[in-house]
Design an enzyme around this catalytic site. Structure first.
Site, PDB file in Angstrom:
ATOM      1  N   GLY A  11      45.135  14.890  -8.474  1.00 18.21           N
ATOM      2  CA  GLY A  11      44.605  16.237  -8.299  1.00 18.21           C
ATOM      3  C   GLY A  11      44.707  16.386  -6.640  1.00 18.21           C
ATOM      4  NE  ARG A  72      46.838  14.215 -12.611  1.00 14.38           N
ATOM      5  CZ  ARG A  72      46.053  15.175 -12.425  1.00 14.38           C
ATOM      6  NH1 ARG A  72      46.024  16.451 -12.679  1.00 14.38           N
ATOM      7  NH2 ARG A  72      44.826  14.624 -11.676  1.00 14.38           N
ATOM      8  CG  ASP A 103      42.047   3.971  -8.982  1.00 14.80           C
ATOM      9  OD1 ASP A 103      42.402   3.534  -7.677  1.00 14.80           O
ATOM     10  OD2 ASP A 103      40.881   4.009  -9.413  1.00 14.80           O
ATOM     11  CB  THR A 125      40.476  11.873  -5.779  1.00 13.86           C
ATOM     12  OG1 THR A 125      39.693  12.639  -6.826  1.00 13.86           O
ATOM     13  CG2 THR A 125      39.966  10.516  -5.574  1.00 13.86           C
ATOM     14  CG  ASP A 127      37.261  13.421  -9.242  1.00 15.18           C
ATOM     15  OD1 ASP A 127      36.681  14.507  -9.203  1.00 15.18           O
ATOM     16  OD2 ASP A 127      38.183  13.235  -9.912  1.00 15.18           O
ATOM     17  CG  ASP A 129      38.088   8.959  -9.587  1.00 11.96           C
ATOM     18  OD1 ASP A 129      38.584   9.210  -8.340  1.00 11.96           O
ATOM     19  OD2 ASP A 129      38.486   9.462 -10.631  1.00 11.96           O
ATOM     20  NE  ARG A 171      40.689  12.721 -13.984  1.00 17.54           N
ATOM     21  CZ  ARG A 171      42.030  12.547 -13.712  1.00 17.54           C
ATOM     22  NH1 ARG A 171      42.500  12.560 -12.508  1.00 17.54           N
ATOM     23  NH2 ARG A 171      42.349  12.020 -14.689  1.00 17.54           N
ATOM     24  CE  LYS A 214       9.063  18.751 -11.311  1.00 12.62           C
ATOM     25  NZ  LYS A 214      10.166  18.429 -10.694  1.00 12.62           N
TER      26      LYS A 214
HETATM   27  P1  ATP Z   1      43.386  12.254  -9.550  1.00 13.47           P
HETATM   28  O1  ATP Z   1      42.161  11.243  -9.899  1.00 13.47           O
HETATM   29  O2  ATP Z   1      42.887  13.251  -8.405  1.00 13.47           O
HETATM   30  O3  ATP Z   1      43.746  13.058 -10.723  1.00 13.47           O
HETATM   31  P2  ATP Z   1      45.359  10.286  -9.740  1.00 13.47           P
HETATM   32  O4  ATP Z   1      46.242   9.694  -8.520  1.00 13.47           O
HETATM   33  O5  ATP Z   1      44.408   9.302 -10.121  1.00 13.47           O
HETATM   34  O6  ATP Z   1      44.380  11.331  -8.796  1.00 13.47           O
HETATM   35  P3  ATP Z   1      47.117  10.533 -11.796  1.00 13.47           P
HETATM   36  O7  ATP Z   1      47.374  11.959 -12.801  1.00 13.47           O
HETATM   37  O8  ATP Z   1      46.323   9.520 -12.617  1.00 13.47           O
HETATM   38  O9  ATP Z   1      46.061  10.934 -10.717  1.00 13.47           O
HETATM   39  O10 ATP Z   1      48.405   9.938 -11.422  1.00 13.47           O
HETATM   40  C1  ATP Z   1      49.307  10.794 -10.722  1.00 13.47           C
HETATM   41  C2  ATP Z   1      50.727  10.421 -10.690  1.00 13.47           C
HETATM   42  O11 ATP Z   1      50.829   8.916 -10.333  1.00 13.47           O
HETATM   43  C3  ATP Z   1      51.248  10.591 -12.375  1.00 13.47           C
HETATM   44  O12 ATP Z   1      51.512  11.853 -12.678  1.00 13.47           O
HETATM   45  C4  ATP Z   1      52.344   9.568 -12.233  1.00 13.47           C
HETATM   46  O13 ATP Z   1      53.488  10.249 -11.439  1.00 13.47           O
HETATM   47  C5  ATP Z   1      51.871   8.551 -11.314  1.00 13.47           C
HETATM   48  N1  ATP Z   1      51.508   7.503 -12.094  1.00 13.47           N
HETATM   49  C6  ATP Z   1      50.169   7.313 -12.679  1.00 13.47           C
HETATM   50  N2  ATP Z   1      50.139   6.191 -13.467  1.00 13.47           N
HETATM   51  C7  ATP Z   1      51.238   5.621 -13.269  1.00 13.47           C
HETATM   52  C8  ATP Z   1      51.885   4.296 -13.653  1.00 13.47           C
HETATM   53  N3  ATP Z   1      50.927   3.461 -14.626  1.00 13.47           N
HETATM   54  N4  ATP Z   1      52.893   4.291 -13.583  1.00 13.47           N
HETATM   55  C9  ATP Z   1      53.684   4.593 -12.620  1.00 13.47           C
HETATM   56  N5  ATP Z   1      53.321   5.869 -12.100  1.00 13.47           N
HETATM   57  C10 ATP Z   1      52.100   6.435 -12.433  1.00 13.47           C
END
Ligand code: ATP
Length: 324
Positions: A11, A72, A103, A125, A127, A129, A171, A214
């Site tokens: 995101g 993604r 993450d 991000t 969030d 998180d 999230r 209140k």
């Molecule tokens: P946000 O919390 O803002 O959504 P994020 O980085 O956690 O950010 P994700 O959608 O979980 O967002 O991951 C982004 C991209 O990272 C995925 O579309 C994918 O390309 C890659 N990715 C996520 N998990 C894996 C994994 N286990 N192995 C390889 N690539 C991954």
């Protein structure tokens, strides 16, 4: 290391541009070649990669979103996709990659490092998180956006003696909800990390508040709770039916993801972006830039991904004390 590619993934978040600027300019300052990769890991798989000069990141520090765009990428989660991304990286001479994301994006970077790429992660991000870091780029701006909306809702809620339910992003984490709840004087804060009892924690609290004089009631509903119990509009109806107090729900939505980054987000993004590139220049890689005890540090990527994070219990207790 001679050439570094930078991408934003997952995101989007305000301050990502400030991070891209810091990464690109620090690299150029140290004589490295800098490449932009568009749309997250997709750009690596498709070769959507371009040279970046110091001027390519002019006039972006104050802009929300990400000039590199983000996405993604399903292909990147497969061995085949990773191999393709590795071949393309070699074709462009990329020695290391800086990933700005959450993450999930770190997991992608970690897996890519197994194919031989040198990687560095930056927390981006709204969030907050990311388990390994106290702070993420975009979090402060998002909280300020929610705060501004909440203050406005409070004005009208007071005038009509209403109850307001505000659904906020995050999230599966309640960091935005908790902090905005404290800063906005919410009566009830519903977080995905904590169980709650609808009658006792919501209805009784509102009725007690009314009996204590209140004039308005604010309920912060975190996205992770809305996913389980229904959104702000649904919850508002239930509260109004039981208390007889007029109740309105507001879902803030994507407004929380945009806007000009706050000073804190710009400064943190600049510090973290520069640190990521300095480490790579010094031969340190497969690390995550994080904040611990308010200091910017770097952590091993596997160690960072194994970490867990909870919401601040003291803040949650404080919200109960201050909302009587
Ligand atoms: P946000 O919390 O803002 O959504 P994020 O980085 O956690 O950010 P994700 O959608 O979980 O967002 O991951 C982004 C991209 O990272 C995925 O579309 C994918 O390309 C890659 N990715 C996520 N998990 C894996 C994994 N286990 N192995 C390889 N690539 C991954």
């Amino acid at each position: 290391i001679k050439t570094i590619g930078v991408l934003t993934s997952g995101g989007d978040a305000p301050g990502m541009n400030a991070a891209i600027r810091a990464v690109v300019r620090t690299g150029i300052y140290y004589g490295l070649k800098m490449l932009g990769i568009r749309k997250g890991y997709n750009g690596l798989v498709t070769g959507d990669i371009f040279d970046m000069s110091a001027r390519d990141v002019s006039d972006i520090i104050h802009r929300g979103g990400t000039i590199l765009q983000t996405a993604r990428c399903k292909a990147f989660t497969t061995d085949e996709g990773m191999q393709k991304a590795m071949s393309i990286s070699k074709a462009f001479g990329i020695d290391a990659i800086v990933t700005i994301g959450g993450d999930g994006s770190y997991r992608g970077a970690r897996d890519f490092s197994k194919f031989g790429m040198k990687v560095m992660g930056l927390p981006g991000t709204i969030d907050n998180d990311i388990a390994s870091s106290e702070y993420t780029i975009g979090y402060d701006t998002a909280m300020n956006t929610v705060q501004d909306a909440l203050d406005k809702i409070r004005d009208t809620a007071y005038s009509h003696e209403r109850c307001s339910v505000l659904e906020v992003m995050g999230r599966r984490a309640g960091h935005i909800a908790l902090n905005v709840g404290i800063a906005g004087g919410a009566e009830v804060i519903l977080l995905p990390e904590r169980e709650f009892d609808f009658d006792k924690d919501i209805i009784r609290k509102i009725i007690q508040g009314r009996n204590n004089g209140k004039k308005n009631y604010i309920i912060i509903l975190a996205e992770g709770v809305a996913e389980k119990i229904g959104g702000a509009l649904e919850l508002s109806k239930k509260i109004e039916d039981l208390t007889g107090i007029e109740t309105r729900g507001t879902v803030l939505g994507y407004i929380q993801r945009g806007g000009s980054p706050t000073i804190q987000d710009r400064v943190m993004a600049s510090v973290m972006g520069a640190k990521a590139v300095k480490l790579l220049k010094d031969g340190v890689y497969n690390r995550i830039i994080s904040v611990k005890d308010s200091k910017v540090i770097d952590l091993d990527i596997d160690e960072a991904l194994a970490m867990k994070k909870d919401i601040d219990n003291d803040l949650l207790e404080l919200s109960n004390v201050l909302s009587i």
